[in-house]
Scaffold this motif. Sequence first.
Motif, PDB file in Angstrom:
ATOM      1  N   ILE B 236       0.847  -1.197   0.000  1.00 55.69           N
ATOM      2  CA  ILE B 236       0.000   0.000   0.000  1.00 55.69           C
ATOM      3  C   ILE B 236       0.877   1.239   0.000  1.00 55.69           C
ATOM      4  CG2 ILE B 236      -1.707   1.324   1.334  1.00 55.69           C
ATOM      5  CD1 ILE B 236      -2.780  -1.345   2.370  1.00 55.69           C
ATOM      6  N   LYS B 237       0.550   2.140  -0.879  1.00 59.17           N
ATOM      7  CA  LYS B 237       1.273   3.411  -0.930  1.00 59.17           C
ATOM      8  C   LYS B 237       0.199   4.486  -0.812  1.00 59.17           C
ATOM      9  CE  LYS B 237       4.817   5.669  -3.631  1.00 59.17           C
ATOM     10  NZ  LYS B 237       5.562   5.762  -4.876  1.00 59.17           N
ATOM     11  N   ASP B 238       0.262   5.250   0.233  1.00 58.27           N
ATOM     12  CA  ASP B 238      -0.907   6.088   0.535  1.00 58.27           C
ATOM     13  C   ASP B 238      -0.496   7.487   0.945  1.00 58.27           C
ATOM     14  OD1 ASP B 238      -3.572   6.632   0.810  1.00 58.27           O
ATOM     15  OD2 ASP B 238      -3.833   5.587   2.727  1.00 58.27           O
ATOM     16  N   LYS B 239      -1.369   8.422   0.606  1.00 59.11           N
ATOM     17  CA  LYS B 239      -1.208   9.797   1.073  1.00 59.11           C
ATOM     18  C   LYS B 239      -2.553  10.486   0.894  1.00 59.11           C
ATOM     19  CE  LYS B 239       0.201  11.629  -3.370  1.00 59.11           C
ATOM     20  NZ  LYS B 239       1.143  12.374  -4.156  1.00 59.11           N
ATOM     21  N   PRO B 240      -2.786  11.531   1.672  1.00 62.04           N
ATOM     22  CA  PRO B 240      -4.098  12.179   1.567  1.00 62.04           C
ATOM     23  C   PRO B 240      -4.195  13.060   0.330  1.00 62.04           C
ATOM     24  CG  PRO B 240      -2.746  13.300   3.201  1.00 62.04           C
ATOM     25  CD  PRO B 240      -1.951  12.114   2.740  1.00 62.04           C
ATOM     26  N   ARG B 241      -5.427  13.169  -0.176  1.00 59.88           N
ATOM     27  CA  ARG B 241      -5.662  14.061  -1.308  1.00 59.88           C
ATOM     28  C   ARG B 241      -5.607  15.514  -0.848  1.00 59.88           C
ATOM     29  NH1 ARG B 241     -11.370  14.874  -4.257  1.00 59.88           N
ATOM     30  NH2 ARG B 241     -10.697  16.231  -5.953  1.00 59.88           N
ATOM     31  N   PHE B 242      -6.208  15.790   0.339  1.00 67.74           N
ATOM     32  CA  PHE B 242      -6.220  17.160   0.869  1.00 67.74           C
ATOM     33  C   PHE B 242      -5.485  17.212   2.208  1.00 67.74           C
ATOM     34  CE2 PHE B 242     -10.043  17.197  -1.835  1.00 67.74           C
ATOM     35  CZ  PHE B 242      -9.800  18.337  -2.577  1.00 67.74           C
ATOM     36  N   GLN B 243      -4.805  18.312   2.435  1.00 73.87           N
ATOM     37  CA  GLN B 243      -4.046  18.440   3.691  1.00 73.87           C
ATOM     38  C   GLN B 243      -4.940  18.814   4.877  1.00 73.87           C
ATOM     39  OE1 GLN B 243      -1.377  22.011   3.804  1.00 73.87           O
ATOM     40  NE2 GLN B 243      -2.247  22.405   1.780  1.00 73.87           N
ATOM     41  N   TYR B 244      -6.122  19.364   4.593  1.00 74.80           N
ATOM     42  CA  TYR B 244      -7.037  19.787   5.661  1.00 74.80           C
ATOM     43  C   TYR B 244      -8.304  18.946   5.564  1.00 74.80           C
ATOM     44  CZ  TYR B 244      -9.773  22.880   8.698  1.00 74.80           C
ATOM     45  OH  TYR B 244     -10.537  23.393   9.728  1.00 74.80           O
ATOM     46  N   ARG B 245      -8.541  18.102   6.595  1.00 69.20           N
ATOM     47  CA  ARG B 245      -9.720  17.232   6.603  1.00 69.20           C
ATOM     48  C   ARG B 245     -10.367  17.373   7.981  1.00 69.20           C
ATOM     49  NH1 ARG B 245      -5.355  14.689   5.300  1.00 69.20           N
ATOM     50  NH2 ARG B 245      -5.483  13.321   7.118  1.00 69.20           N
ATOM     51  N   GLY B 246     -11.359  18.269   8.046  1.00 67.46           N
ATOM     52  CA  GLY B 246     -11.799  18.738   9.358  1.00 67.46           C
ATOM     53  C   GLY B 246     -13.165  18.272   9.796  1.00 67.46           C
ATOM     54  N   LEU B 247     -13.370  18.396  11.097  1.00 64.99           N
ATOM     55  CA  LEU B 247     -14.683  18.209  11.734  1.00 64.99           C
ATOM     56  C   LEU B 247     -14.839  19.354  12.721  1.00 64.99           C
ATOM     57  CD1 LEU B 247     -17.226  16.548  12.659  1.00 64.99           C
ATOM     58  CD2 LEU B 247     -15.709  15.430  14.299  1.00 64.99           C
ATOM     59  N   LEU B 248     -15.966  20.054  12.662  1.00 62.45           N
ATOM     60  CA  LEU B 248     -16.249  21.104  13.627  1.00 62.45           C
ATOM     61  C   LEU B 248     -17.084  20.548  14.779  1.00 62.45           C
ATOM     62  CD1 LEU B 248     -17.448  24.731  13.063  1.00 62.45           C
ATOM     63  CD2 LEU B 248     -18.893  23.197  14.395  1.00 62.45           C
ATOM     64  N   ILE B 249     -16.714  20.894  16.000  1.00 60.55           N
ATOM     65  CA  ILE B 249     -17.610  20.672  17.144  1.00 60.55           C
ATOM     66  C   ILE B 249     -17.889  22.027  17.792  1.00 60.55           C
ATOM     67  CG2 ILE B 249     -16.969  18.278  17.644  1.00 60.55           C
ATOM     68  CD1 ILE B 249     -15.211  19.429  19.940  1.00 60.55           C
ATOM     69  N   ASP B 250     -19.006  22.089  18.453  1.00 63.48           N
ATOM     70  CA  ASP B 250     -19.573  23.354  18.930  1.00 63.48           C
ATOM     71  C   ASP B 250     -19.859  23.190  20.426  1.00 63.48           C
ATOM     72  OD1 ASP B 250     -21.317  25.406  19.612  1.00 63.48           O
ATOM     73  OD2 ASP B 250     -22.819  24.923  18.088  1.00 63.48           O
ATOM     74  N   THR B 251     -18.999  23.787  21.245  1.00 63.95           N
ATOM     75  CA  THR B 251     -19.176  23.614  22.691  1.00 63.95           C
ATOM     76  C   THR B 251     -19.909  24.793  23.315  1.00 63.95           C
ATOM     77  OG1 THR B 251     -16.993  24.577  23.094  1.00 63.95           O
ATOM     78  CG2 THR B 251     -17.124  22.178  22.953  1.00 63.95           C
ATOM     79  N   ALA B 252     -20.542  25.606  22.480  1.00 66.32           N
ATOM     80  CA  ALA B 252     -21.297  26.750  23.002  1.00 66.32           C
ATOM     81  C   ALA B 252     -22.787  26.434  23.094  1.00 66.32           C
ATOM     82  CB  ALA B 252     -21.081  27.970  22.112  1.00 66.32           C
ATOM     83  N   ARG B 253     -23.312  25.723  22.116  1.00 67.54           N
ATOM     84  CA  ARG B 253     -24.745  25.390  22.145  1.00 67.54           C
ATOM     85  C   ARG B 253     -25.004  24.262  23.133  1.00 67.54           C
ATOM     86  NH1 ARG B 253     -23.611  27.437  16.968  1.00 67.54           N
ATOM     87  NH2 ARG B 253     -24.772  29.386  16.737  1.00 67.54           N
ATOM     88  N   HIS B 254     -24.063  23.333  23.229  1.00 68.37           N
ATOM     89  CA  HIS B 254     -24.056  22.371  24.335  1.00 68.37           C
ATOM     90  C   HIS B 254     -22.632  22.174  24.796  1.00 68.37           C
ATOM     91  CE1 HIS B 254     -28.152  21.230  22.977  1.00 68.37           C
ATOM     92  NE2 HIS B 254     -28.315  21.016  24.260  1.00 68.37           N
ATOM     93  N   TYR B 255     -22.442  22.143  26.075  1.00 71.49           N
ATOM     94  CA  TYR B 255     -21.122  21.823  26.627  1.00 71.49           C
ATOM     95  C   TYR B 255     -20.806  20.352  26.340  1.00 71.49           C
ATOM     96  CZ  TYR B 255     -17.473  21.031  30.121  1.00 71.49           C
ATOM     97  OH  TYR B 255     -16.307  20.700  30.758  1.00 71.49           O
ATOM     98  N   LEU B 256     -19.615  20.117  25.840  1.00 74.47           N
ATOM     99  CA  LEU B 256     -19.175  18.736  25.643  1.00 74.47           C
ATOM    100  C   LEU B 256     -18.071  18.445  26.651  1.00 74.47           C
ATOM    101  CD1 LEU B 256     -18.948  18.797  21.734  1.00 74.47           C
ATOM    102  CD2 LEU B 256     -20.842  17.932  23.129  1.00 74.47           C
ATOM    103  N   PRO B 257     -18.294  17.502  27.560  1.00 74.13           N
ATOM    104  CA  PRO B 257     -17.252  17.205  28.542  1.00 74.13           C
ATOM    105  C   PRO B 257     -15.949  16.763  27.867  1.00 74.13           C
ATOM    106  CG  PRO B 257     -19.319  16.124  29.149  1.00 74.13           C
ATOM    107  CD  PRO B 257     -19.491  16.681  27.763  1.00 74.13           C
ATOM    108  N   VAL B 258     -14.862  16.920  28.579  1.00 76.49           N
ATOM    109  CA  VAL B 258     -13.549  16.537  28.049  1.00 76.49           C
ATOM    110  C   VAL B 258     -13.581  15.109  27.506  1.00 76.49           C
ATOM    111  CG1 VAL B 258     -11.144  16.122  28.667  1.00 76.49           C
ATOM    112  CG2 VAL B 258     -12.314  18.149  29.545  1.00 76.49           C
ATOM    113  N   GLU B 259     -14.247  14.218  28.215  1.00 73.28           N
ATOM    114  CA  GLU B 259     -14.290  12.821  27.786  1.00 73.28           C
ATOM    115  C   GLU B 259     -14.997  12.679  26.439  1.00 73.28           C
ATOM    116  OE1 GLU B 259     -12.728  10.340  28.897  1.00 73.28           O
ATOM    117  OE2 GLU B 259     -13.736   8.702  27.832  1.00 73.28           O
ATOM    118  N   THR B 260     -16.034  13.456  26.217  1.00 74.68           N
ATOM    119  CA  THR B 260     -16.730  13.415  24.924  1.00 74.68           C
ATOM    120  C   THR B 260     -15.814  13.900  23.807  1.00 74.68           C
ATOM    121  OG1 THR B 260     -18.809  13.883  26.068  1.00 74.68           O
ATOM    122  CG2 THR B 260     -18.784  14.212  23.683  1.00 74.68           C
TER     123      THR B 260
END
Lengths: 595, 595
Positions: B236-260
Amino acid sequence: MRHALRYKPAYSPQSDIAFSSARYDTRAMLRNRLHSMAGTKMSAISKAVLLLLLFGIIFAGEVCGYRSKHWRLGFSESSMKYKPRKPLQIEANETWIWPLPAEWTKGESTIILDPKLELVVQGGLSESDVLEEAFERYLGHIFVHQSAEGKKLRRKSSSPTLLRLVINLLSDNQVLQLGTDESYTLAVPATNESSDVYLEASNIYGALRGLETFSQLCGFNFETRSVEIRDAPWSIKDKPRFQYRGLLIDTARHYLPVETIRKVIDSMSYAKLNVLHWHIVDTESFPLEIPSYPAMWDGAYTKAERYTMEDAANIVEYARRRGINIMPELDTPGHAASWGVGYPQLWPHPKCQQPLDVSSKFTFEVIAGILADFRKVFPFDLMHLGGDEVDTSCWNQSEHIRGWLKDRNLTLHDAYATFVLEVQTITRKLGWAPVNWEEPFSEFGKLLSPDTVVHEWYSNNLVPAIVDQGFRCIVSNQDVWYLDHLDVGWEEFYLNEPLADLNSLDQQQLVLGGEVCMWGETADPGDIEATIWPRAAAAAERLWSSPYVANSTYRALPRLERFRCLLHERGVGAAPVKNYYAREGPEGPGSCYDQ
Amino acid sequence: MRHALRYKPAYSPQSDIAFSSARYDTRAMLRNRLHSMAGTKMSAISKAVLLLLLFGIIFAGEVCGYRSKHWRLGFSESSMKYKPRKPLQIEANETWIWPLPAEWTKGESTIILDPKLELVVQGGLSESDVLEEAFERYLGHIFVHQSAEGKKLRRKSSSPTLLRLVINLLSDNQVLQLGTDESYTLAVPATNESSDVYLEASNIYGALRGLETFSQLCGFNFETRSVEIRDAPWSIKDKPRFQYRGLLIDTARHYLPVETIRKVIDSMSYAKLNVLHWHIVDTESFPLEIPSYPAMWDGAYTKAERYTMEDAANIVEYARRRGINIMPELDTPGHAASWGVGYPQLWPHPKCQQPLDVSSKFTFEVIAGILADFRKVFPFDLMHLGGDEVDTSCWNQSEHIRGWLKDRNLTLHDAYATFVLEVQTITRKLGWAPVNWEEPFSEFGKLLSPDTVVHEWYSNNLVPAIVDQGFRCIVSNQDVWYLDHLDVGWEEFYLNEPLADLNSLDQQQLVLGGEVCMWGETADPGDIEATIWPRAAAAAERLWSSPYVANSTYRALPRLERFRCLLHERGVGAAPVKNYYAREGPEGPGSCYDQ
């Protein structure tokens, strides 16, 4: 000086939590109205139309409200205002332990936990790997906001500080069984008089319960950066009201990976539940390895959705280390069609895949083999044999079963009894007390041997009849303790009283306890936690705490909301307490403590 | 001999998985129809009525179907039949790696993993705690069905067995940043020629990606009780197509504990996402400690729903050890009303809590203080400054702002630009490249300095215009990549092409990548995992894999279903792939691989 307080003002680590009881009451009323509607004799059509309308409105609200925020209305957010929180009212002085202990006193001081808190085990055992592991787990929960490295303690040097948790065991007994003593006493000092928390228990399992309680007393103070216990000194004397406090999981309707089961076990321990009833097999699939009948797990959904016997043994041990017994279930003669994938001769007829063939010796050889295999890994005293929802009519389609019945002059009903009693005999020989769902009791209770435990679920108010016949009983009435019934709210779970209508102490003592049931038709690893929690916790307090202490949903609500937030902090995906419909997400932004 | 196969027959650890494509297509059609309906110009009432009817029907089905099983119909179950599974069809010979690698070849042999598999790190580093910890985590996933004690290996002694995982690092670089090289090569031998898996990477972060891929090649064989890799040898020879692959989380509308948050980070690493965009603050709450402005977190929902700066640092480090950067967001001047709880002078007027007061020096002192505090714990190159959904009209309610505007001869629009540019300047001085949501680009793009990264979200097809102006870009178009849009199915997530309509390579290279957004209005720890997964995984493959490889939802579906089951095995509560509506549970019993 210690104060003897019950429900007297004291402790509130979050004194600014918003709480709108008015809003809540409206919802509860709505749900209650709906629920009582469901019980009246409205036509099915009227009900459907009403539910349709109501749900349509809710749904339309969701689409129009949340989706559109960034989607249709666009620039609406910046004109929003910060909604000020109301000061805490009814919950200000509550005792934040779920489930509530049997007895406690508390004071008015605050004491700090040293992040290097040490564990000392003494008495019956001088060390215990079970307690050491548990202590490490709880330190992880308690000190989550501390720096990972160094656990720096920032505090006024003069603050009274707890340096040691001393666990005194009154015995070295490490056997976990039905009736294992789970009582404990916990003393938290208030001042520099002592730097020890003192926890005493008969055995390690009582100590585990005490550790859970201790962990719930601790709270992180963001101002001082220390973990503290308020309202010290504490003196808690606790024991469960019922010896059996169960949760059923169903790995036949959906396979639950080992990791999911572990997480369920962890979460049970937070609510002091102590029996995981493992409904392993059903019509839909047979996921567990049976060494005596190696083709049996051909009835699994796929090759990957299976458990080895080692998995089962590991789960039993994982649960034991959290003070939880595993009660396996082998449901016969109904709910067993998946057995025939590996052994088609268990199917009475191609058009009759269950109940299992009552006329065949092979059927009982297989059951004996399975149970003998089970016995090697499931040490709990109780073995659940199912016996529910048996429709024997299709036995008539099989010529050989008809002949067998005729030869013995048995009715279908007799044959059903014969089947269940034979399996009970096999089970008893293996050293188990048999548990059956209520049908065998209802259908042929007089034939059951007195060691049978009857698991009530279907009929209204059957418990008095069960104990009246001298049988032990587990209570799971489906109208309020089935977690897959998504329209049953936490209040109904909370208010279900297992000893209702039982006046004599002898009768009451036959009720081992109760169990909430997470049937798996629509529950898989993606939604099981939100379907179980927080409603199972409501039942857990009913089963652990005195009914004189845990008697008001009004008082319980903020405590349950707080327990739900504690579950979140520990990584358990509990749904909002105040949702209309179980496992639905929150309806909008807000504090965990107000949803 | 190795075969150069792409999409050629080979590997299927679960060769008996049921799959009904017919059933699936119907649902997809229904959803698509609904979705396109929503886009047409039907009246709001018609839509509401239609949605109401449809949902009513679904709801009635749920109530009548599942609830009634044990509730109304009672003895219905025992007449059910075991539903035989269809043999596996379309997925039989698939490559079960999600996201698909850039290139691979595979063979036809099976090789076994020794449960005492050893890790050897060589090259740029001779040891790495990051890799050692990761290796232990992956062993836990891979060997879950092994006995806890002893890790007994049962196998034919002649089977070729892997004894070592050799990781060769080409550098000792341990800095994780935008553009860090995540490429790797992975070689799994087929026979006794070698007992080493060989993984080579530029640095530890590429090695982490390779470890994930390696773990997905491994499967437990329940017959032989061994963990094996099929279709070896693998190259296997692998590398990402894009350097930025993100997920947003929002801790203002609901608090997400550190464990979450930790659990979300874990799950991201399974899909090779690499940026957690932390939308920390918003109108509703300000949960993070700001040492320079200690009253700022008075804007948190409650005292308990807060993060210390140590928490933030710990989260950054936790993520780094999984190859994930944290990009913090400080959204100004809108979405900031909660700031004024601690510092009311930031509110322009009692009736205008946001946008923040553009006329006050204090506003920018506070922002500079917050950003300076952020800089100490957030090492990532990019700092997200928000700037979206700014409605400046209420600035007019404030007499002093009106005066300030008049003195400077500025319009409200000018003032908005002034605000954003000033915050960008502060940010740049702290060594960050500023990121803004698309509005500043749309409103006053010509004033933005060229290092600005524009985060596209709202407009249709804005990316070509952004890159045409020479700006770098992150793609999150809300019609298909907002996870809180529950009616958007995985196929739409999957098919969203960030480079659509960009023909020149220069332009394409300005697209750093994309991000799926888990806005928190209805997402809290109870439902966040089921809302994120599996749809975020669909986007993750789009962002990692070549569009020529990952080009068919028909081919992707069984692979995504399997990836969802892998998430379950690792304790992530992913929702069914084929549900009508995101995060809904399964509709009925069945295999994980078919839902």
